[in-house]
Write an enzyme that holds these catalytic residues in place. Structure first.
Site, PDB file in Angstrom:
ATOM      1  N   CYS A  95    -136.171  19.637   2.815  1.00 55.30           N
ATOM      2  CA  CYS A  95    -135.403  19.721   4.055  1.00 55.30           C
ATOM      3  C   CYS A  95    -136.177  20.560   5.067  1.00 55.30           C
ATOM      4  O   CYS A  95    -136.660  21.656   4.746  1.00 55.30           O
ATOM      5  CB  CYS A  95    -134.027  20.340   3.780  1.00 55.30           C
ATOM      6  SG  CYS A  95    -133.012  20.554   5.258  1.00 55.30           S
ATOM      7  N   HIS A 117    -154.192  36.152   9.851  1.00 54.58           N
ATOM      8  CA  HIS A 117    -153.394  37.379   9.699  1.00 54.58           C
ATOM      9  C   HIS A 117    -154.365  38.531   9.489  1.00 54.58           C
ATOM     10  O   HIS A 117    -154.833  38.784   8.381  1.00 54.58           O
ATOM     11  CB  HIS A 117    -152.418  37.239   8.526  1.00 54.58           C
ATOM     12  CG  HIS A 117    -152.986  36.517   7.343  1.00 54.58           C
ATOM     13  ND1 HIS A 117    -153.758  37.139   6.374  1.00 54.58           N
ATOM     14  CD2 HIS A 117    -152.909  35.212   6.987  1.00 54.58           C
ATOM     15  CE1 HIS A 117    -154.121  36.263   5.463  1.00 54.58           C
ATOM     16  NE2 HIS A 117    -153.615  35.074   5.808  1.00 54.58           N
ATOM     17  N   HIS A 134    -128.205  16.919  -1.235  1.00 54.92           N
ATOM     18  CA  HIS A 134    -128.532  17.974  -0.280  1.00 54.92           C
ATOM     19  C   HIS A 134    -127.763  17.838   1.032  1.00 54.92           C
ATOM     20  O   HIS A 134    -127.649  18.817   1.775  1.00 54.92           O
ATOM     21  CB  HIS A 134    -130.046  17.953   0.004  1.00 54.92           C
ATOM     22  CG  HIS A 134    -130.540  19.171   0.695  1.00 54.92           C
ATOM     23  ND1 HIS A 134    -130.730  20.385   0.051  1.00 54.92           N
ATOM     24  CD2 HIS A 134    -130.880  19.389   1.998  1.00 54.92           C
ATOM     25  CE1 HIS A 134    -131.173  21.283   0.905  1.00 54.92           C
ATOM     26  NE2 HIS A 134    -131.275  20.708   2.104  1.00 54.92           N
ATOM     27  N   CYS A 164    -146.699  22.784  -2.298  1.00 56.69           N
ATOM     28  CA  CYS A 164    -148.108  23.090  -2.028  1.00 56.69           C
ATOM     29  C   CYS A 164    -148.276  24.163  -0.961  1.00 56.69           C
ATOM     30  O   CYS A 164    -149.418  24.544  -0.659  1.00 56.69           O
ATOM     31  CB  CYS A 164    -148.859  21.833  -1.612  1.00 56.69           C
ATOM     32  SG  CYS A 164    -148.243  21.063  -0.111  1.00 56.69           S
ATOM     33  N   CYS A 188    -135.795 -11.540  11.125  1.00 57.50           N
ATOM     34  CA  CYS A 188    -134.986 -11.941  12.284  1.00 57.50           C
ATOM     35  C   CYS A 188    -134.412 -13.342  12.152  1.00 57.50           C
ATOM     36  O   CYS A 188    -133.639 -13.768  13.026  1.00 57.50           O
ATOM     37  CB  CYS A 188    -135.812 -11.829  13.559  1.00 57.50           C
ATOM     38  SG  CYS A 188    -137.269 -12.909  13.597  1.00 57.50           S
ATOM     39  N   CYS A 200    -141.567  -8.412  14.122  1.00 58.71           N
ATOM     40  CA  CYS A 200    -140.835  -7.637  13.113  1.00 58.71           C
ATOM     41  C   CYS A 200    -141.783  -6.790  12.268  1.00 58.71           C
ATOM     42  O   CYS A 200    -141.459  -5.646  11.917  1.00 58.71           O
ATOM     43  CB  CYS A 200    -140.026  -8.575  12.225  1.00 58.71           C
ATOM     44  SG  CYS A 200    -138.747  -9.506  13.100  1.00 58.71           S
ATOM     45  N   CYS A 203    -138.585 -16.530   9.879  1.00 55.58           N
ATOM     46  CA  CYS A 203    -138.856 -15.127   9.564  1.00 55.58           C
ATOM     47  C   CYS A 203    -137.776 -14.599   8.628  1.00 55.58           C
ATOM     48  O   CYS A 203    -136.576 -14.858   8.823  1.00 55.58           O
ATOM     49  CB  CYS A 203    -138.923 -14.311  10.856  1.00 55.58           C
ATOM     50  SG  CYS A 203    -139.174 -12.545  10.595  1.00 55.58           S
ATOM     51  N   CYS A 218    -135.336  12.843  11.302  1.00 55.28           N
ATOM     52  CA  CYS A 218    -134.293  13.643  10.663  1.00 55.28           C
ATOM     53  C   CYS A 218    -134.918  14.834   9.937  1.00 55.28           C
ATOM     54  O   CYS A 218    -136.121  15.083  10.013  1.00 55.28           O
ATOM     55  CB  CYS A 218    -133.492  12.770   9.694  1.00 55.28           C
ATOM     56  SG  CYS A 218    -134.489  12.073   8.359  1.00 55.28           S
ATOM     57  N   CYS A 277    -154.346  30.081   3.006  1.00 52.21           N
ATOM     58  CA  CYS A 277    -152.901  29.861   3.086  1.00 52.21           C
ATOM     59  C   CYS A 277    -152.507  28.864   4.167  1.00 52.21           C
ATOM     60  O   CYS A 277    -151.318  28.615   4.367  1.00 52.21           O
ATOM     61  CB  CYS A 277    -152.176  31.181   3.322  1.00 52.21           C
ATOM     62  SG  CYS A 277    -152.668  32.023   4.853  1.00 52.21           S
TER      63      CYS A 277
END
EC number: 2.3.2.31
Length: 515
Positions: free
Chosen positions: A422, A364, A438, A399, A239, A259, A236, A409, A359
């Site tokens: 972000c 709303h 950033h 968009c 591994c 894997c 492999c 993250c 939207c």
């Protein structure tokens, strides 16, 4: 009364009596005649009427027919044996052999089975005839690619099969078609039994050992996703272990199944639709069949959802809460009221959430989409609401669709436009060498929540100063580098010829040569 009775004389001949033809001798009896001797169990049987003796075995004495009085012995005296001479128990076998030699070979009449042997009752002990053994036959039909070689021994004329007419022999059908009917006797022990038609279906073999050893790999789906691809013990690339591996279809490299599953699951969790090959040297994308085959049920559902999300047009959007796809129709799901934005009001049939198709946010009431995008309190409250330690949703800077993060993250990739942004601040990811990215605290491209989030003015001052210093220092460093380079070139123009002369002089002095 019309019955035919036969007795056996001492010389083994048969004579007719009681209604039979006086001048017509009876056919000789085969060796299997039953001979009875006197004893306690010897008794005369009652005769049963029979039409002219029909239905009886002509070669055997019918025990049910009553013998004449002349042939019956008195009570208490043994009956006469059908052998010539006195009966000696010690030489019984020898007498039987001599009697058989004198009688000569006899053939059984046609349609009758040959007798099994002589049956004697000696000293009132009857020996029953040996039972015929039961034969269990198993029929095997084997087709060979090569014709059978002719036998070296020529069959006898009585056993030779009928000759087939000369002519072209038709080709045998392939193994996939049913073979010709096979006729077998109904009773294997009888010479002229019935016939049973049996059909043998020979399915073609799916593979052969030589074919497996020398055949090229199967050209199917390929890769680990192909269940018919060949297995080879390879190392492999991830591994570094030797395992039975199916090479990947894109680069033919070896990656084990464990894997590959871990890699694909991590890519799906990141929302990737086009997944690259895990081998770093390969820049191609994996096929959809290979990806789906190696994913779990939950990851497969997510992957298919991302695929559908990337293929839809502007008239289809997912529900902000349950991700159910809805296609917008111009005439609306609800009758159009006075305001034009109300026609974008959608109620999800799965989770019953009412949201705005234009939207892509919760509905709303009384506020148009433009005002809601600019910072309506309802949208801010819903988007900034903290659930499970994170924001409820974040809006894509390009968009403008809302994206919810389940784990991972802060670096997000929009599944609609592939924009990197972000999740904490909603800004795009930017990076510039020498000025940071950033994730840098002192970079002007850094996230506002990473450095002094509660003091924005001080944060801007510090980051601006650092950026200005870099802007001023960079030209100075550039000018200084150019000056040092020019000085080095000038010095080199004077020093290099002197260095060459000195080196040449040293070389001549070592060899002893003079000017």
């Amino acid at each position: 009364m019309g019955e035919e009775q036969s007795t056996v004389s001492g010389s083994g001949g048969a004579r007719a009596s009681g209604g039979g033809s006086a001048g017509q001798p009876e056919s000789p009896r085969p060796r299997g005649d039953r001979v009875r001797t006197a004893g306690p169990r010897a008794a005369a049987s009652s005769s049963r009427p029979n039409g002219g003796g029909g239905g009886r075995d002509p070669g055997c004495v019918d025990a049910s027919v009553q013998e004449p009085a002349s042939n019956r012995a008195p009570a208490g005296q043994p009956a006469r044996l059908p052998l010539s001479g006195p009966l000696d128990p010690q030489s019984l076998e020898l007498q039987l052999e001599r009697e058989a030699e004198g009688a000569g070979p006899r053939e059984a009449p046609p349609g009758q089975q040959p007798p099994d042997g002589l049956l004697l009752d000696v000293l009132a002990q009857r020996h029953p005839p040996p039972a015929k053994p039961q034969v269990l036959c198993s029929v095997y039909c084997v087709e060979s690619d090569l014709p059978e070689a002719p036998s070296a021994e020529s069959p006898s004329p009585s056993e030779s099969p009928p000759q087939a007419p000369l002519g072209p022999i038709p080709a045998s059908p392939p193994p996939s078609f049913p073979s010709s009917p096979l006729s077998l006797p109904a009773d294997p022990l009888s010479p002229d039994g019935g016939s049973i038609e049996l059909e043998f279906y020979l399915a073609p073999e799916p593979f052969s050992v030589p074919g497996l050893l020398g055949a090229p790999p199967y050209s199917g789906l390929g890769g680990v996703g192909d269940p018919y691809a060949p297995l080879m013990v390879l190392m492999c690339r991830v591994c570094l272990e030797d395992k039975p591996i199916k090479p990947l279809p894109c680069c033919k490299k070896a990656v084990c199944e464990e894997c590959l599953k871990i890699y694909l699951s991590s890519q799906v969790q990141l929302g990737q639709v086009e997944i690259k090959c895990p081998v770093t040297e390969c820049f191609e994308f994996l096929e959809e069949t290979t990806v789906v085959y190696n994913l779990t049920h939950e990851d497969s559902i997510k992957y298919k959802y991302f695929l559908e999300l990337g293929r839809i047009d502007s008239s289809t959007k997912p529900c902000p809460q349950c991700k159910h796809f809805t296609t917008f129709k111009k005439k609306g799901h609800i009758p159009t009221p006075s305001r034009s934005e109300s026609r974008y009001k959608i109620q999800c049939p799965t989770c019953q959430l009412i949201w705005c198709f234009k939207c892509h946010s919760p509905w709303h009431e009384g506020v148009n989409c433009k005002e809601y995008k600019k910072g309506d309190k309802l949208l801010r409250h819903w988007a900034s609401e903290i659930e499970h330690g994170q924001r409820n949703a974040q809006k894509c800077p390009k968009c403008k669709i809302h994206i919810q993060r389940t784990e991972g993250c802060d670096h997000m990739t929009c599944s609609q436009c592939n924009t990197n942004f972000c999740y904490r601040c909603g800004e795009r990811y930017r990076q510039l060498r020498f000025f940071g990215d950033h994730t840098s605290n002192l970079s002007i491209f850094g996230c506002k929540y990473r450095y002094l989030p509660e003091r924005p003015h001080l944060r801007r001052l510090v980051r601006g100063s650092v950026c200005a210093g870099k802007l001023f220092i960079a030209p100075l460093i550039l000018v200084l580098g150019l000056a040092l380079g020019a000085i080095a070139v000038v010095i080199g123009l004077f020093v290099f010829p002197i260095y060459c002369l000195c080196k040449k002089q040293r070389k001549r002095s070592r060899t002893g040569m003079h000017w």
